[in-house]
Scaffold this active site. Structure first.
Site, PDB file in Angstrom:
ATOM      1  N   HIS A  55       0.877  -1.171   0.000  1.00 47.48           N
ATOM      2  CA  HIS A  55       0.000   0.000   0.000  1.00 47.48           C
ATOM      3  C   HIS A  55       0.913   1.219   0.000  1.00 47.48           C
ATOM      4  O   HIS A  55       2.005   1.168   0.590  1.00 47.48           O
ATOM      5  CB  HIS A  55      -0.823   0.105   1.283  1.00 47.48           C
ATOM      6  CG  HIS A  55      -1.799  -1.005   1.503  1.00 47.48           C
ATOM      7  ND1 HIS A  55      -1.466  -2.171   2.140  1.00 47.48           N
ATOM      8  CD2 HIS A  55      -3.117  -1.093   1.205  1.00 47.48           C
ATOM      9  CE1 HIS A  55      -2.538  -2.940   2.215  1.00 47.48           C
ATOM     10  NE2 HIS A  55      -3.550  -2.316   1.653  1.00 47.48           N
ATOM     11  N   ASP A  58       2.306   1.673   3.368  1.00 49.38           N
ATOM     12  CA  ASP A  58       3.223   0.650   3.915  1.00 49.38           C
ATOM     13  C   ASP A  58       4.647   1.102   3.605  1.00 49.38           C
ATOM     14  O   ASP A  58       5.575   0.835   4.359  1.00 49.38           O
ATOM     15  CB  ASP A  58       3.044  -0.709   3.227  1.00 49.38           C
ATOM     16  CG  ASP A  58       1.670  -1.300   3.435  1.00 49.38           C
ATOM     17  OD1 ASP A  58       1.001  -0.936   4.413  1.00 49.38           O
ATOM     18  OD2 ASP A  58       1.269  -2.136   2.592  1.00 49.38           O
ATOM     19  N   MET A  89       2.383  -5.973  -7.593  1.00 49.83           N
ATOM     20  CA  MET A  89       1.079  -5.350  -7.296  1.00 49.83           C
ATOM     21  C   MET A  89       1.238  -4.227  -6.286  1.00 49.83           C
ATOM     22  O   MET A  89       2.102  -4.286  -5.415  1.00 49.83           O
ATOM     23  CB  MET A  89       0.135  -6.426  -6.752  1.00 49.83           C
ATOM     24  CG  MET A  89      -1.256  -5.954  -6.383  1.00 49.83           C
ATOM     25  SD  MET A  89      -1.427  -5.562  -4.643  1.00 49.83           S
ATOM     26  CE  MET A  89      -2.397  -6.971  -4.091  1.00 49.83           C
ATOM     27  N   GLU A 182     -11.148  -6.225  -5.321  1.00 52.28           N
ATOM     28  CA  GLU A 182     -11.122  -7.265  -4.282  1.00 52.28           C
ATOM     29  C   GLU A 182     -12.337  -7.118  -3.379  1.00 52.28           C
ATOM     30  O   GLU A 182     -12.504  -6.100  -2.707  1.00 52.28           O
ATOM     31  CB  GLU A 182      -9.821  -7.126  -3.478  1.00 52.28           C
ATOM     32  CG  GLU A 182      -9.716  -8.109  -2.325  1.00 52.28           C
ATOM     33  CD  GLU A 182      -8.410  -7.981  -1.558  1.00 52.28           C
ATOM     34  OE1 GLU A 182      -7.534  -7.163  -1.944  1.00 52.28           O
ATOM     35  OE2 GLU A 182      -8.274  -8.690  -0.550  1.00 52.28           O
ATOM     36  N   LYS A 184     -15.105  -8.106  -0.287  1.00 48.93           N
ATOM     37  CA  LYS A 184     -15.181  -8.632   1.087  1.00 48.93           C
ATOM     38  C   LYS A 184     -16.582  -8.312   1.602  1.00 48.93           C
ATOM     39  O   LYS A 184     -17.089  -7.221   1.357  1.00 48.93           O
ATOM     40  CB  LYS A 184     -14.115  -7.970   1.953  1.00 48.93           C
ATOM     41  CG  LYS A 184     -13.951  -8.617   3.313  1.00 48.93           C
ATOM     42  CD  LYS A 184     -12.806  -7.983   4.099  1.00 48.93           C
ATOM     43  CE  LYS A 184     -12.622  -8.688   5.411  1.00 48.93           C
ATOM     44  NZ  LYS A 184     -11.573  -8.062   6.242  1.00 48.93           N
ATOM     45  N   GLU A 218     -10.158 -13.136  -2.686  1.00 48.72           N
ATOM     46  CA  GLU A 218      -9.393 -13.568  -1.502  1.00 48.72           C
ATOM     47  C   GLU A 218     -10.122 -14.710  -0.816  1.00 48.72           C
ATOM     48  O   GLU A 218     -11.314 -14.603  -0.512  1.00 48.72           O
ATOM     49  CB  GLU A 218      -9.181 -12.412  -0.524  1.00 48.72           C
ATOM     50  CG  GLU A 218      -8.541 -12.932   0.761  1.00 48.72           C
ATOM     51  CD  GLU A 218      -8.047 -11.876   1.721  1.00 48.72           C
ATOM     52  OE1 GLU A 218      -7.474 -10.875   1.267  1.00 48.72           O
ATOM     53  OE2 GLU A 218      -8.226 -12.086   2.937  1.00 48.72           O
ATOM     54  N   HIS A 221     -12.066 -13.920   2.412  1.00 48.44           N
ATOM     55  CA  HIS A 221     -13.239 -13.063   2.253  1.00 48.44           C
ATOM     56  C   HIS A 221     -14.447 -13.849   1.757  1.00 48.44           C
ATOM     57  O   HIS A 221     -15.566 -13.667   2.242  1.00 48.44           O
ATOM     58  CB  HIS A 221     -12.929 -11.915   1.289  1.00 48.44           C
ATOM     59  CG  HIS A 221     -11.828 -11.026   1.791  1.00 48.44           C
ATOM     60  ND1 HIS A 221     -11.322  -9.998   1.046  1.00 48.44           N
ATOM     61  CD2 HIS A 221     -11.139 -11.013   2.966  1.00 48.44           C
ATOM     62  CE1 HIS A 221     -10.362  -9.387   1.741  1.00 48.44           C
ATOM     63  NE2 HIS A 221     -10.239  -9.989   2.894  1.00 48.44           N
ATOM     64  N   ASP A 246      -5.604 -13.641  -3.808  1.00 46.51           N
ATOM     65  CA  ASP A 246      -5.111 -13.511  -2.437  1.00 46.51           C
ATOM     66  C   ASP A 246      -5.377 -14.817  -1.698  1.00 46.51           C
ATOM     67  O   ASP A 246      -6.536 -15.201  -1.479  1.00 46.51           O
ATOM     68  CB  ASP A 246      -5.830 -12.350  -1.711  1.00 46.51           C
ATOM     69  CG  ASP A 246      -5.178 -11.000  -2.012  1.00 46.51           C
ATOM     70  OD1 ASP A 246      -4.246 -10.949  -2.838  1.00 46.51           O
ATOM     71  OD2 ASP A 246      -5.598 -10.003  -1.394  1.00 46.51           O
ATOM     72  N   ASP A 256     -12.191 -11.864  10.095  1.00 43.92           N
ATOM     73  CA  ASP A 256     -11.182 -12.075   9.052  1.00 43.92           C
ATOM     74  C   ASP A 256      -9.893 -12.590   9.696  1.00 43.92           C
ATOM     75  O   ASP A 256      -9.157 -11.832  10.312  1.00 43.92           O
ATOM     76  CB  ASP A 256     -10.938 -10.721   8.364  1.00 43.92           C
ATOM     77  CG  ASP A 256     -10.005 -10.821   7.186  1.00 43.92           C
ATOM     78  OD1 ASP A 256      -9.686 -11.948   6.765  1.00 43.92           O
ATOM     79  OD2 ASP A 256      -9.597  -9.762   6.687  1.00 43.92           O
ATOM     80  N   ASP A 258      -7.225 -14.403   8.234  1.00 38.82           N
ATOM     81  CA  ASP A 258      -5.964 -14.327   7.475  1.00 38.82           C
ATOM     82  C   ASP A 258      -4.943 -15.374   7.923  1.00 38.82           C
ATOM     83  O   ASP A 258      -3.772 -15.064   8.166  1.00 38.82           O
ATOM     84  CB  ASP A 258      -5.354 -12.919   7.585  1.00 38.82           C
ATOM     85  CG  ASP A 258      -6.119 -11.885   6.765  1.00 38.82           C
ATOM     86  OD1 ASP A 258      -6.834 -12.274   5.813  1.00 38.82           O
ATOM     87  OD2 ASP A 258      -6.001 -10.686   7.074  1.00 38.82           O
ATOM     88  N   ASP A 288      -1.955 -13.311   1.248  1.00 37.83           N
ATOM     89  CA  ASP A 288      -2.450 -12.161   2.011  1.00 37.83           C
ATOM     90  C   ASP A 288      -2.894 -12.660   3.380  1.00 37.83           C
ATOM     91  O   ASP A 288      -4.079 -12.816   3.649  1.00 37.83           O
ATOM     92  CB  ASP A 288      -3.609 -11.482   1.269  1.00 37.83           C
ATOM     93  CG  ASP A 288      -3.956 -10.150   1.899  1.00 37.83           C
ATOM     94  OD1 ASP A 288      -3.213  -9.717   2.805  1.00 37.83           O
ATOM     95  OD2 ASP A 288      -4.961  -9.546   1.501  1.00 37.83           O
TER      96      ASP A 288
HETATM   97  C1  GLT Z   1      -6.118  -5.601   4.189  1.00 39.53           C
HETATM   98  C2  GLT Z   1      -7.147  -6.572   3.691  1.00 39.53           C
HETATM   99  C3  GLT Z   1      -6.667  -7.334   2.523  1.00 39.53           C
HETATM  100  C4  GLT Z   1      -6.446  -6.471   1.314  1.00 39.53           C
HETATM  101  C5  GLT Z   1      -5.364  -5.502   1.471  1.00 39.53           C
HETATM  102  C6  GLT Z   1      -5.343  -4.582   0.276  1.00 39.53           C
HETATM  103  S1  GLT Z   1      -5.311  -4.709   2.968  1.00 39.53           S
HETATM  104  O1  GLT Z   1      -5.154  -6.248   4.943  1.00 39.53           O
HETATM  105  O2  GLT Z   1      -7.491  -7.481   4.748  1.00 39.53           O
HETATM  106  O3  GLT Z   1      -7.510  -8.376   2.183  1.00 39.53           O
HETATM  107  O4  GLT Z   1      -6.045  -7.306   0.260  1.00 39.53           O
HETATM  108  O5  GLT Z   1      -5.784  -3.312   0.538  1.00 39.53           O
HETATM  109 MN    MN Z   2      -6.632  -9.339   0.381  1.00 39.30          MN
HETATM  110 MN    MN Z   3      -8.267 -10.594   4.440  1.00 37.25          MN
END
Ligand code: GLT
Ligand code: MN
Ligand code: MN
Length: 388
Positions: A55, A58, A89, A182, A184, A218, A221, A246, A256, A258, A288
């Protein structure tokens, strides 16, 4: 003997925000220290990643002076050169700063919307400067807590206007860059617009330059939404829109998480890897995700190595599946073609419709056939668990 050694051709990437994640959550503070972007690149080089995504903030803190930005960019550039990592990316942080509390492009405040556009153009420039060919839009704040505040149709229109603007900006600047959206369903907003990859695909078809825009599904998500991630990826692929992915893992119905790729639903991860490898997807495999809050930076490396290792093990399993004679014999039997029906199905004609209507089907007999999917699924389990 396979070593499961990551190589550049595997296109394994991580965001600065993934390995740089400090373990803060809504109930607890950071558990790991801050590493500079350059330090994170060296860490990724050490574990064998191919690329690093970022980002805008970041890399360059939101309040950095131009001189500070230059210094950071120089050390980041040097780290990329030293390690051979690339930046496939980039994206904009449109969610952290309080100004985005009611969204960025869908905010009700025109000042916020304009600021979000300005910030994104600058971030696109930054991505292009480091060679990013994919520009991601994750609208984490593009949603609501109360539907009293916003009409979802207005939100769709505002989002569309913004995406059309950025496509023209990329063309105007002659950047070799594609855009990915993307989805969510929720978190951090109670509800987020364009909640799934399917919504995004429908939305893309309404843009001025749909050919420049794809999706970045993702795993976590779509799983939060209770959906079959691989099916969504397959639909994006079939539509020619799978520009990025992702990867992580997630228990359905929860926040979420991750999690490390493949750490929760190994069977779903297997089908996903098999799909990507079978169709020859050649974009980034972006993990991700982030390490457990229990970990120090050695644990972060274990996490990153684990994502790639599991992917490569599943890739090997997928090729084993494709070569397994018993599995393939079952699949051939299941998919056997019957020439008798080829002449009356497929593309419509009045003759076909007439012939089809005249046919007799022994419904009970057809339905009585067992399909052997139990056997097939167990063979798949045996294979994944290493007994084939
Ligand atoms: C954030 C989110 C991710 C996205 C990122 C891109 S930031 O951490 O949970 O799924 O891909 O903005
Ligand atoms: Mn993501
Ligand atoms: Mn995520």
């Amino acid at each position: 003997m396979t070593t499961y050694q990551p190589k550049p051709e595997h296109k394994f990437t991580f965001g600065l925000w993934t390995v740089g994640n400090r373990g803060r959550d809504p109930f607890g503070a950071e558990v790991r220290g801050t590493k500079t972007p350059a330090e994170l690149v060296y860490l990724l080089g050490e574990v064998g990643a191919y690329g690093v995504n970022f980002h805008d903030n970041d890399l360059i803190p939101i309040d950095a002076t131009p001189a500070e930005a230059e210094t950071i960019k120089n050390s980041f550039r040097k780290a990329l050169k030293d390690t051979g990592l690339v930046v496939p990316m980039a994206t904009t942080n449109l969610f952290f700063d309080p100004i985005f509390k009611d969204g960025a492009f869908t905010s009700n405040d025109p000042k916020v919307r304009a600021y979000a556009m300005q910030k994104t153009m600058n971030a696109i420039d930054l991505g292009a400067e480091f060679g990013a060919k994919i520009y991601d839009f994750w609208g984490g704040r593009e949603g609501v807590e109360t539907d009293s505040s916003k009409n979802p149709v207005d939100a769709i229109k505002r989002n569309r206007e913004a995406m059309n603007f950025f496509c023209e900006y990329v063309l105007d600047k002659k950047y070799d860059m594609k855009i990915v959206l993307e989805a969510k369903p929720n978190e951090p907003r109670a509800d987020i617009y364009n909640a799934t990859t399917g919504h995004m695909l429908a939305f893309i078809a309404t843009l001025d330059h749909p050919e420049m825009v794809g999706v970045n599904p993702e795993l976590a998500h779509e799983t939060m939404a209770g959906l079959n991630f691989m099916h969504n990826v397959a639909q994006a692929w079939e539509a020619g829109k799978l520009f990025h992915i992702d990867l992580n893992d997630q228990y359905p119905g929860r926040y979420d998480q991750d999690l490390r790729f493949g750490s929760r639903d190994i069977k779903a991860a297997f089908y996903l890897v098999k799909f990507l490898e079978d169709v020859g997807y050649d974009g980034s495999r972006h993990f991700d995700a982030h390490a457990y809050r229990t970990e120090d930076f050695e644990g972060v490396k274990d996490f990153a190595r684990g994502c790639m290792r599991t992917y490569l093990m599943l890739k090997e399993k997928a090729s084993q599946f494709n070569k397994d004679s018993e599995i393939q014999a079952l699949l051939a039997e299941i998919n056997a073609v019957d020439p008798m029906f080829a002449s009356v199905t497929g593309k419509y004609s009045a003759e076909k419709a007439k012939a089809l209507k005249a046919m007799n089907f022994d419904r009970v007999k057809i339905a009585s056939r067992g399909l052997k999917y139990e056997r097939l699924d167990q063979l798949t389990i045996d294979l994944i668990l290493g007994d084939r």
